[in-house]
Design an enzyme around this catalytic site. Structure first.
Site, PDB file in Angstrom:
ATOM      1  CB  SER A 197      -0.970  -0.036   1.181  1.00 51.38           C
ATOM      2  OG  SER A 197      -1.960   0.961   1.060  1.00 51.38           O
ATOM      3  CG  HIS A 207      -6.245  -0.915  -0.698  1.00 49.39           C
ATOM      4  ND1 HIS A 207      -5.457  -0.333  -1.669  1.00 49.39           N
ATOM      5  CD2 HIS A 207      -5.561  -0.814   0.471  1.00 49.39           C
ATOM      6  CE1 HIS A 207      -4.330   0.081  -1.117  1.00 49.39           C
ATOM      7  NE2 HIS A 207      -4.369  -0.196   0.176  1.00 49.39           N
TER       8      HIS A 207
END
Length: 389
Positions: A152, A269
């Site tokens: 990430s 996400h």
């Protein structure tokens, strides 16, 4: 590409390219050019014949993994401050961010550090500071690095390490990303649920039923989807909080062994983060992105970035797309039987990526190490006057 045959990726520029044309970047941090020179001075690898690269055995190569949100812990960075250039990194970060990141990282409070707007920049800087520690203690690891990946927000640190973007610009992009994701997460009660399942677990079916449950409560267009692929039978599911509570309550119906809500502020996400897309995409357009000097693998598909344009596009899409970390691990460590695995170093707070690697590829994990950010490593070359405090 070996770092032996390219400019050193830890020569993170901190000032020159912050003079953006009609952009919203702040002016170059005071004294940033001096910081950049310090970083460049770490190692200026001279170009050598490509044959030198081929002489390295697979076991001599290294891979760097950069952690993501959730690994933050008060005190991170304390074990790094004695190493060259680390204090300069934090000083430059203070000018880019507008607040004392080092103070927050060392002393918290934890609630403030856990805020998305704070923890993403904190992890980014701590990870690159950990690279400085690794470079000081084991310079050959940096010279022989052949691949990097970041989870990430860790992907930004991996790209800075690989020379694809400069430190200040990467940090500024992380700042905008974190603030936009914080704002998006506050718009809808949402979160992330870590799920350890079994071979017969039906993650997608569970998410479907959780969405139907939300609809029965009057929640329009509910979100519940797999957002992180960690290792076989382990996923993170993101979405509306009511959906996650439903999954916890009914976990046995889906053959889930264990569920745990993660200490994050939103359903990252997934499409719940769509409001963060435009701010991030706009700032990425203003950044000078280069081809990475070592292979950096994308969270979107696990593949290596091949072109700067791909970096710009996929980094923006990443905030609404699942992190395919399990697939990334397979892409990095896949090799013929009998071929040695590279040394792997997790650079940054925590050792979660090492745990995931162990569950993805036990043989690769046997060559894994973690660069501690909490405790200083005794090193006779370090000046005691510069010890952490």
């Amino acid at each position: 590409m070996s770092l032996r045959v390219a400019r050193a990726p830890w020569a993170w520029g901190l000032g020159a390219s912050c003079r953006r044309r009609a952009s919203s970047f702040p002016g170059p941090p005071l004294g940033a050019e001096g910081v950049a020179e310090l970083l460049r001075g770490a190692t200026q690898a001279e170009e050598g014949p490509r044959a030198a690269e081929t002489r390295r055995t697979p076991g001599q190569c290294s891979v760097l993994l950069f952690p993501g949100q959730g690994s933050q812990l008060v005190g991170m960075g304390r074990g790094l401050l004695a190493y060259p250039r680390v204090r300069e990194l934090y000083a430059a970060a203070r000018l880019v961010l507008g607040y004392d990141l080092l103070e927050l990282s060392l002393h918290g409070p934890q609630e403030a550090l856990d805020r998305t707007a704070h923890c993403q920049p904190a992890i980014f800087v701590a990870s690159l500071a950990a690279v400085e520690k690794l470079h000081h203690l084991q310079p050959a690891v940096i010279e022989n690095c052949v691949a990097a990946a970041g989870f990430s927000v860790g992907e930004f640190a991996a790209l800075v390490f690989a020379g694809a973007m400069e430190f200040s610009e990467g940090l500024y992009a992380v700042k905008i990303r974190a603030e936009a994701m914080q704002e998006a997460s506050e718009a809808v009660p949402s979160g992330m649920l870590s799920v350890l399942g079994r071979p017969q677990s039906k993650f997608n079916f569970a998410c479907l039923e959780a969405r139907e449950h939300c609809k029965s409560l009057g929640i329009e267009n509910p979100v519940c989807a797999v957002s992180n692929y960690l290792f076989p039978e382990c996923r993170v599911i993101s979405g509306h909080l009511e959906a996650l509570k439903f999954l916890q309550k009914n976990s046995s119906n889906y053959h889930f062994r264990r569920t745990k809500l993660l200490p994050v502020s939103g359903g990252f996400h997934t499409r719940l983060m769509e409001p963060a897309l435009e701010p991030l995409a706009q700032v990425l357009k203003t950044i000078s992105i280069k081809t990475p000097l070592v292979s950096v693998h994308s969270n979107i598909n696990g593949n290596r970035y091949m072109h700067p344009k791909h970096i710009q596009e996929l980094l923006a899409r990443q905030v609404v797309s699942p992190v395919k970390w399990e697939q990334t691990m397979h892409a990095i460590y896949e090799r013929k039987k009998g071929t040695a695995f590279p040394q792997t170093f997790e650079v940054g707070p925590g050792n979660q990526l090492g745990t995931i690697l162990k569950n993805c590829n036990l043989q690769a994990w046997k060559s894994y190490s973690h660069v501690d950010t909490l405790q200083p490593t005794e090193d006779p070359d370090l000046d005691p006057e510069e010890s952490p405090r």
